[in-house]
Design a protein around this motif. Structure first.
Motif, PDB file in Angstrom:
ATOM      1  N   LEU A  47      45.521  38.280  46.343  1.00 29.02           N
ATOM      2  CA  LEU A  47      44.172  38.100  46.882  1.00 29.02           C
ATOM      3  C   LEU A  47      43.512  39.441  47.192  1.00 29.02           C
ATOM      4  O   LEU A  47      42.323  39.641  46.914  1.00 29.02           O
ATOM      5  N   ILE A  48      44.275  40.363  47.760  1.00 30.86           N
ATOM      6  CA  ILE A  48      43.733  41.691  48.076  1.00 30.86           C
ATOM      7  C   ILE A  48      43.283  42.396  46.802  1.00 30.86           C
ATOM      8  O   ILE A  48      42.194  42.979  46.737  1.00 30.86           O
ATOM      9  N   ASN A  49      44.112  42.327  45.759  1.00 32.85           N
ATOM     10  CA  ASN A  49      43.747  42.952  44.482  1.00 32.85           C
ATOM     11  C   ASN A  49      42.555  42.251  43.835  1.00 32.85           C
ATOM     12  O   ASN A  49      41.719  42.895  43.193  1.00 32.85           O
ATOM     13  N   GLU A  50      42.483  40.930  44.013  1.00 33.12           N
ATOM     14  CA  GLU A  50      41.353  40.181  43.459  1.00 33.12           C
ATOM     15  C   GLU A  50      40.043  40.630  44.106  1.00 33.12           C
ATOM     16  O   GLU A  50      39.043  40.868  43.420  1.00 33.12           O
ATOM     17  N   PHE A  51      40.047  40.764  45.423  1.00 29.29           N
ATOM     18  CA  PHE A  51      38.856  41.254  46.124  1.00 29.29           C
ATOM     19  C   PHE A  51      38.501  42.665  45.664  1.00 29.29           C
ATOM     20  O   PHE A  51      37.336  42.987  45.439  1.00 29.29           O
TER      21      PHE A  51
END
Length: 227
Positions: free
Chosen positions: A51-55
Protein backbone atom coordinates in the motif's frame (compact mmCIF):
# COMPACT_ATOMS: atom_id res chain seq x y z
CA UNK A 1 -16.12 25.74 6.61
CA UNK A 2 -14.26 24.14 3.71
CA UNK A 3 -14.58 20.37 3.47
CA UNK A 4 -11.36 18.44 4.02
CA UNK A 5 -10.68 14.79 3.21
CA UNK A 6 -7.75 13.00 4.81
CA UNK A 7 -6.11 9.80 3.62
CA UNK A 8 -5.53 7.36 6.49
CA UNK A 9 -3.57 4.10 6.67
CA UNK A 10 -4.00 1.85 9.72
CA UNK A 11 -1.26 -0.77 10.16
CA UNK A 12 -1.94 -3.32 12.90
CA UNK A 13 -2.20 -7.11 12.94
CA UNK A 14 -5.16 -7.26 15.35
CA UNK A 15 -8.58 -6.84 13.64
CA UNK A 16 -10.25 -5.63 16.85
CA UNK A 17 -7.68 -2.84 17.12
CA UNK A 18 -8.02 -1.76 13.49
CA UNK A 19 -11.82 -1.75 13.86
CA UNK A 20 -11.52 0.45 16.95
CA UNK A 21 -9.29 2.95 15.12
CA UNK A 22 -11.63 3.01 12.12
CA UNK A 23 -14.63 3.58 14.41
CA UNK A 24 -12.82 6.48 16.07
CA UNK A 25 -12.18 8.16 12.71
CA UNK A 26 -15.81 7.62 11.66
CA UNK A 27 -17.07 9.05 14.96
CA UNK A 28 -14.79 12.08 14.63
CA UNK A 29 -16.06 12.66 11.10
CA UNK A 30 -19.69 12.54 12.28
CA UNK A 31 -18.91 15.11 14.97
CA UNK A 32 -17.07 17.31 12.46
CA UNK A 33 -19.07 17.17 9.24
CA UNK A 34 -16.54 19.16 7.21
CA UNK A 35 -13.91 16.45 7.79
CA UNK A 36 -13.90 13.10 5.99
CA UNK A 37 -11.46 10.20 6.06
CA UNK A 38 -10.50 7.71 3.37
CA UNK A 39 -9.25 4.71 5.35
CA UNK A 40 -7.15 1.74 4.26
CA UNK A 41 -6.08 -1.09 6.56
CA UNK A 42 -3.01 -3.33 6.47
CA UNK A 43 -2.71 -6.21 8.94
CA UNK A 44 0.83 -7.30 8.09
CA UNK A 45 4.13 -5.87 6.85
CA UNK A 46 3.73 -7.18 3.30
CA UNK A 47 0.32 -5.57 2.75
CA UNK A 48 1.50 -2.34 4.36
CA UNK A 49 4.57 -2.26 2.11
CA UNK A 50 2.39 -2.80 -0.98
CA UNK A 51 0.00 0.00 0.00
CA UNK A 52 2.83 2.41 0.83
CA UNK A 53 4.48 1.74 -2.53
CA UNK A 54 1.13 2.08 -4.29
CA UNK A 55 0.61 5.54 -2.79
CA UNK A 56 4.18 6.50 -3.65
CA UNK A 57 3.97 5.24 -7.25
CA UNK A 58 0.72 7.13 -7.84
CA UNK A 59 2.20 10.19 -6.08
CA UNK A 60 -0.68 10.23 -3.63
CA UNK A 61 -0.20 11.58 -0.13
CA UNK A 62 -0.95 9.61 3.05
CA UNK A 63 -2.02 12.16 5.65
CA UNK A 64 -2.18 10.01 8.80
CA UNK A 65 -0.78 6.58 9.65
CA UNK A 66 -1.54 4.57 12.77
CA UNK A 67 1.43 2.23 13.08
CA UNK A 68 1.92 -0.78 15.34
CA UNK A 69 5.55 -1.67 16.07
CA UNK A 70 5.25 -5.37 16.94
CA UNK A 71 4.30 -6.76 13.54
CA UNK A 72 5.45 -10.14 12.18
CA UNK A 73 8.33 -9.76 9.68
CA UNK A 74 7.64 -9.63 5.95
CA UNK A 75 7.93 -12.87 4.00
CA UNK A 76 11.31 -11.85 2.56
CA UNK A 77 12.50 -10.76 6.06
CA UNK A 78 13.52 -7.33 4.74
CA UNK A 79 10.94 -5.61 6.95
CA UNK A 80 11.25 -6.88 10.51
CA UNK A 81 8.70 -4.72 12.30
CA UNK A 82 6.61 -1.58 12.20
CA UNK A 83 9.75 0.42 12.93
CA UNK A 84 11.16 -0.48 9.50
CA UNK A 85 7.86 0.61 7.94
CA UNK A 86 8.07 3.88 9.86
CA UNK A 87 11.54 4.57 8.47
CA UNK A 88 10.25 3.88 4.94
CA UNK A 89 7.24 6.14 5.47
CA UNK A 90 9.45 8.99 6.67
CA UNK A 91 11.61 8.58 3.57
CA UNK A 92 8.74 8.46 1.04
CA UNK A 93 6.21 10.69 2.81
CA UNK A 94 8.05 13.20 5.01
CA UNK A 95 4.85 15.20 5.61
CA UNK A 96 2.79 12.22 6.79
CA UNK A 97 1.76 12.30 10.43
CA UNK A 98 2.69 9.00 12.09
CA UNK A 99 0.97 7.83 15.26
CA UNK A 100 2.77 4.94 16.92
CA UNK A 101 0.41 2.61 18.77
CA UNK A 102 2.06 -0.26 20.60
CA UNK A 103 2.01 -2.52 23.64
CA UNK A 104 5.73 -1.81 24.16
CA UNK A 105 6.33 0.30 27.24
CA UNK A 106 10.02 -0.25 27.95
CA UNK A 107 11.81 3.04 28.53
CA UNK A 108 14.74 2.26 26.22
CA UNK A 109 12.50 0.93 23.45
CA UNK A 110 10.20 3.96 23.51
CA UNK A 111 13.15 6.38 23.39
CA UNK A 112 14.70 4.38 20.55
CA UNK A 113 11.48 4.65 18.52
CA UNK A 114 11.34 8.40 19.15
CA UNK A 115 14.90 8.78 17.88
CA UNK A 116 14.44 6.63 14.79
CA UNK A 117 10.92 7.61 13.66
CA UNK A 118 10.15 10.89 15.49
CA UNK A 119 6.37 10.26 15.44
CA UNK A 120 3.69 12.93 15.70
CA UNK A 121 1.77 10.78 18.16
CA UNK A 122 2.63 7.91 20.47
CA UNK A 123 0.07 5.73 22.24
CA UNK A 124 0.61 2.79 24.56
CA UNK A 125 -2.28 0.41 23.87
CA UNK A 126 -3.01 -0.16 27.55
CA UNK A 127 -3.76 3.58 27.83
CA UNK A 128 -6.16 3.64 24.90
CA UNK A 129 -9.85 4.32 25.43
CA UNK A 130 -12.39 5.49 22.82
CA UNK A 131 -12.05 9.00 24.27
CA UNK A 132 -8.25 8.85 24.03
CA UNK A 133 -8.43 7.83 20.37
CA UNK A 134 -10.73 10.74 19.56
CA UNK A 135 -8.42 13.14 21.40
CA UNK A 136 -5.37 11.80 19.57
CA UNK A 137 -7.02 12.27 16.17
CA UNK A 138 -8.08 15.82 17.06
CA UNK A 139 -4.59 16.72 18.30
CA UNK A 140 -2.82 15.23 15.29
CA UNK A 141 -5.08 17.21 12.94
CA UNK A 142 -4.87 20.48 14.84
CA UNK A 143 -1.96 20.66 17.25
CA UNK A 144 0.47 17.72 17.25
CA UNK A 145 2.14 15.95 18.95
CA UNK A 146 -0.08 13.74 21.11
CA UNK A 147 1.32 11.31 23.69
CA UNK A 148 -0.64 8.99 25.98
CA UNK A 149 -0.01 9.18 29.73
CA UNK A 150 2.47 6.28 29.91
CA UNK A 151 4.54 7.79 27.10
CA UNK A 152 4.65 11.14 28.91
CA UNK A 153 5.95 9.39 32.04
CA UNK A 154 8.58 7.48 30.07
CA UNK A 155 9.78 10.64 28.33
CA UNK A 156 10.54 12.16 31.72
CA UNK A 157 13.04 9.40 32.44
CA UNK A 158 16.60 9.92 31.30
CA UNK A 159 18.28 7.43 28.99
CA UNK A 160 21.73 7.36 27.48
CA UNK A 161 22.03 9.77 24.55
CA UNK A 162 23.73 7.16 22.37
CA UNK A 163 21.06 4.52 22.93
CA UNK A 164 19.61 3.66 19.56
CA UNK A 165 19.54 0.45 17.58
CA UNK A 166 19.57 0.86 13.82
CA UNK A 167 18.06 -1.53 11.31
CA UNK A 168 21.29 -3.56 11.05
CA UNK A 169 21.38 -4.06 14.84
CA UNK A 170 17.77 -5.22 14.78
CA UNK A 171 18.46 -7.47 11.79
CA UNK A 172 21.36 -9.13 13.66
CA UNK A 173 19.15 -9.73 16.70
CA UNK A 174 16.32 -11.09 14.57
CA UNK A 175 18.51 -13.48 12.58
CA UNK A 176 20.20 -14.79 15.74
CA UNK A 177 16.78 -15.24 17.39
CA UNK A 178 15.57 -17.53 14.58
CA UNK A 179 18.75 -19.59 14.69
CA UNK A 180 20.72 -18.19 11.75
CA UNK A 181 24.37 -19.18 12.15
CA UNK A 182 27.06 -16.52 12.51
CA UNK A 183 28.92 -17.77 9.44
CA UNK A 184 25.79 -17.17 7.32
CA UNK A 185 25.11 -13.61 8.52
CA UNK A 186 27.52 -11.90 6.07
CA UNK A 187 25.32 -13.30 3.27
CA UNK A 188 22.34 -11.46 4.77
CA UNK A 189 23.99 -8.27 6.04
CA UNK A 190 26.44 -5.73 4.57
CA UNK A 191 29.02 -6.65 7.22
CA UNK A 192 31.92 -9.04 7.69
CA UNK A 193 32.04 -11.53 10.56
CA UNK A 194 34.35 -9.11 12.40
CA UNK A 195 31.90 -6.25 11.83
CA UNK A 196 29.00 -8.33 13.14
CA UNK A 197 30.97 -9.36 16.23
CA UNK A 198 31.77 -5.69 16.88
CA UNK A 199 28.07 -4.85 16.66
CA UNK A 200 27.24 -7.67 19.07
CA UNK A 201 29.79 -6.38 21.59
CA UNK A 202 28.24 -2.92 21.35
CA UNK A 203 24.75 -4.35 21.88
CA UNK A 204 25.94 -6.22 24.96
CA UNK A 205 27.41 -2.99 26.32
CA UNK A 206 24.11 -1.17 25.74
CA UNK A 207 22.16 -3.88 27.57
CA UNK A 208 24.86 -4.29 30.24
CA UNK A 209 25.36 -7.99 29.48
CA UNK A 210 28.50 -9.76 30.72
CA UNK A 211 27.80 -13.25 29.38
CA UNK A 212 29.98 -14.30 26.40
CA UNK A 213 27.19 -16.24 24.64
CA UNK A 214 24.16 -14.74 22.91
CA UNK A 215 21.31 -16.23 24.95
CA UNK A 216 21.16 -13.42 27.50
CA UNK A 217 21.48 -10.81 24.74
CA UNK A 218 18.51 -12.29 22.89
CA UNK A 219 16.50 -12.65 26.11
CA UNK A 220 16.98 -8.98 27.06
CA UNK A 221 16.41 -7.77 23.49
CA UNK A 222 13.15 -9.73 23.32
CA UNK A 223 12.11 -8.49 26.76
CA UNK A 224 12.64 -4.88 25.66
CA UNK A 225 10.74 -5.39 22.41
CA UNK A 226 13.62 -5.23 19.92
CA UNK A 227 12.81 -8.71 18.59
Amino acid sequence: MENKKYSVLIIDDHPLITDAYKSAFNYYSKQNESIKFSIKIAQNCDTAFELINEFSTKEKQIDIIFLDIKLPPSKDRKILSGEDLGLLINKLFPNTKIIISTTLNDNYRVHSIFKSIDPDGFLIKNDITPKELIESIHSILNDPPYYSKTVVKLLRKQVANDFILDNIDRKILYELSIGTRMKDLPNLLPLSIAGIEKRKRHLKQIFNIKSPDDRELLFIAREKGFI
